[in-house]
Design an enzyme around this catalytic site. Structure first.
Site, PDB file in Angstrom:
ATOM      1  N   THR A  10       0.571   4.026  -3.042  1.00 45.21           N
ATOM      2  CA  THR A  10       1.889   4.626  -2.824  1.00 45.21           C
ATOM      3  C   THR A  10       1.904   5.372  -1.496  1.00 45.21           C
ATOM      4  O   THR A  10       2.789   5.186  -0.659  1.00 45.21           O
ATOM      5  CB  THR A  10       2.246   5.596  -3.976  1.00 45.21           C
ATOM      6  OG1 THR A  10       2.272   4.857  -5.193  1.00 45.21           O
ATOM      7  CG2 THR A  10       3.586   6.266  -3.750  1.00 45.21           C
ATOM      8  N   CYS A  52       6.262   1.746 -14.046  1.00 42.67           N
ATOM      9  CA  CYS A  52       7.314   2.653 -13.569  1.00 42.67           C
ATOM     10  C   CYS A  52       8.676   2.265 -14.129  1.00 42.67           C
ATOM     11  O   CYS A  52       9.482   3.120 -14.470  1.00 42.67           O
ATOM     12  CB  CYS A  52       7.380   2.674 -12.049  1.00 42.67           C
ATOM     13  SG  CYS A  52       6.309   1.507 -11.259  1.00 42.67           S
TER      14      CYS A  52
HETATM   15  C1  LIG Z   1      -0.197   0.064  -8.391  1.00 44.34           C
HETATM   16  C2  LIG Z   1       0.546  -0.410  -7.206  1.00 44.34           C
HETATM   17  C3  LIG Z   1       0.976   0.480  -6.227  1.00 44.34           C
HETATM   18  C4  LIG Z   1       0.776   1.982  -6.334  1.00 44.34           C
HETATM   19  O1  LIG Z   1      -0.555   2.290  -6.169  1.00 44.34           O
HETATM   20  P1  LIG Z   1      -1.092   3.787  -6.496  1.00 44.34           P
HETATM   21  O2  LIG Z   1      -2.481   3.737  -6.000  1.00 44.34           O
HETATM   22  O3  LIG Z   1      -0.976   3.922  -7.976  1.00 44.34           O
HETATM   23  O4  LIG Z   1      -0.244   4.728  -5.760  1.00 44.34           O
HETATM   24  C5  LIG Z   1       1.651  -0.012  -5.133  1.00 44.34           C
HETATM   25  N1  LIG Z   1       1.879  -1.330  -5.010  1.00 44.34           N
HETATM   26  C6  LIG Z   1       1.488  -2.227  -5.932  1.00 44.34           C
HETATM   27  C7  LIG Z   1       1.757  -3.660  -5.719  1.00 44.34           C
HETATM   28  C8  LIG Z   1       0.815  -1.783  -7.065  1.00 44.34           C
HETATM   29  O5  LIG Z   1       0.441  -2.673  -7.971  1.00 44.34           O
END
Ligand SMILES: *Cc1c(COP(=O)(O)O)cnc(C)c1O
Length: 385
Positions: A74, A328
């Site tokens: 993120t 989410c």
């Molecule tokens: C899980 C995910 C994220 C977010 O990653 P975090 O490390 O949880 O912030 C972003 N993009 C994709 C495609 C994901 O699967």
């Protein structure tokens, strides 16, 4: 009581015990600040970070200095998108992305729109893949960035990132890819694929939560980024904050383990996935979401006709840990924006199941998951007719 079978490995994964073992010495023994240069504790931490950086860089054919540690994908996506937008204002204010991106790409783009930037959200084909010609046609003189994910977190489809990278390279536009679901599962090579920025995270590949990284190209071209966190000037000034050494060590260990057995493990996952799909595809009104072959080995995403999606999840959750769409969007209980972008009706998008098969799943678990899912679908479809 028996715990449900965990088949939600796109949301997160359990930590591999070997990752935990690698991390342990960096909490209470070698606990130093990697930026402390005047004593052993700092040197130990710095050495651990250096070797982790090297493992991660090698995994994507980058240089160690091109890896910027973040709190996850993120933050890496936010840094890439907002960081480029702010740093290339004189070139333009146009960004191209895709409707099926993760919210960690879509929301920074929406934020930039509110700040006067222009964003093109390209549609996808019914199989979830982008139309590369449409992408090429969307590039303008004022386009500063193209952001297209490597592997989708809901339907697992793999976008043609090498082809997109070549186009961006030829047109002099920076290319960012969210590779959170791709690292350790498919081959990633930032040189061969002409990738300028690439986001990764540890917790989707049996590493710890709260650690990730952004690859930022240093030459041909040298990518400029406006930092989003200001402070001590860590990570070449792009991301200040004391490095979380145990998490970084765990991240590298997780990537090393994934790469070690990538080919054989992906083949095993695909066998399990095909075994599950073979059973489920025999049911009336069950549709596969996303391309049948251009997808992650461990991903199966289906829509089920004539059932209520929430009822299906509730019927299964005592025995199966799966989800409908992304973690989410299940919070919001809205139909998945990814499935509606494929052209699925609101009803079919809402009645979807995402199976994320992972390292610790067995054949017996897959067979039991198939039995349970088939029984749940049958009983709910009966209620509805
Ligand atoms: C899980 C995910 C994220 C977010 O990653 P975090 O490390 O949880 O912030 C972003 N993009 C994709 C495609 C994901 O699967």
């Amino acid at each position: 009581m028996q715990r449900p079978i965990y088949l939600d490995n796109h949301a997160t994964t359990t930590m591999d015990r070997r990752v935990l073992e690698a991390m342990l010495p960096y909490f209470c023994e070698s606990f130093g600040n990697a930026a402390s240069t005047s004593h052993l504790y700092g040197w130990e931490a710095e050495a651990a970070v250096s070797s982790a950086r090297e493992v991660l860089a090698t995994a994507i054919a980058a240089e160690p200095e091109e890896i910027v540690f973040t709190s996850g994908a993120t933050e890496a996506n936010n840094l890439a998108i907002k960081g480029v937008a702010e740093a290339y204002l004189t070139k333009g204010r146009h960004i191209i992305t895709m409707q099926t991106e993760h919210n960690a790409v879509l929301d920074p783009c929406a934020y930039l729109e509110s700040m006067g930037f222009e964003v093109t959200y390209l549609p996808v084909q019914t199989n979830g893949l982008i139309n590369v010609t449409e992408l090429e046609q969307a590039i303008r003189a004022d386009t500063v960035l193209v952001s297209v994910m490597a592997a989708n977190n809901e339907i697992g489809v793999l976008q043609p990132i090498a082809q997109i990278g070549q186009i961006c390279h030829d047109r002099n536009v920076l290319f960012h890819t969210d590779a959170a679901q791709a690292i350790g599962k498919i081959q990633l090579d930032v040189q061969a694929m002409h990738i300028d920025l690439l986001s990764i995270t540890a917790h989707k590949i049996y590493g710890p939560k709260g650690i990730g990284g952004l690859y930022v190209r240093r030459k041909n071209p040298r990518v400029k980024l406006a930092p989003q966190l200001h402070g001590g000037g860590h990570e070449r000034g792009m991301r200040s904050g004391t490095l979380y050494v145990p998490q970084i060590v765990g991240f590298a260990k997780a990537v090393a383990l994934a790469l070690e057995s990538q080919a054989s493990e992906q083949a095993r996952l695909q066998e399990l996935r095909d075994r599950l799909w073979q059973r489920l595809s025999q049911l009336e009104g069950v549709y596969l979401n996303g391309d049948a072959t251009q997808r992650l080995a461990g991903n199966l995403n289906i829509s089920v006709a004539d059932v209520d999606g929430q009822a299906l999840i509730v019927a299964l959750q005592k025995n199966l840990a799966i989800s409908t769409g992304a973690a989410c969007s299940s919070v919001k209980n809205e139909p998945s924006h990814v499935l509606t972008a494929l052209g699925r009706s609101k009803k079919l998008a809402q009645a979807s199941l995402r199976f994320g098969i992972g390292r610790f799943n067995t054949v017996a678990e897959i067979d039991r998951a198939a039995d349970l899912t088939i029984a749940a679908i049958a009983s709910l479809q009966k209620v509805n007719c």
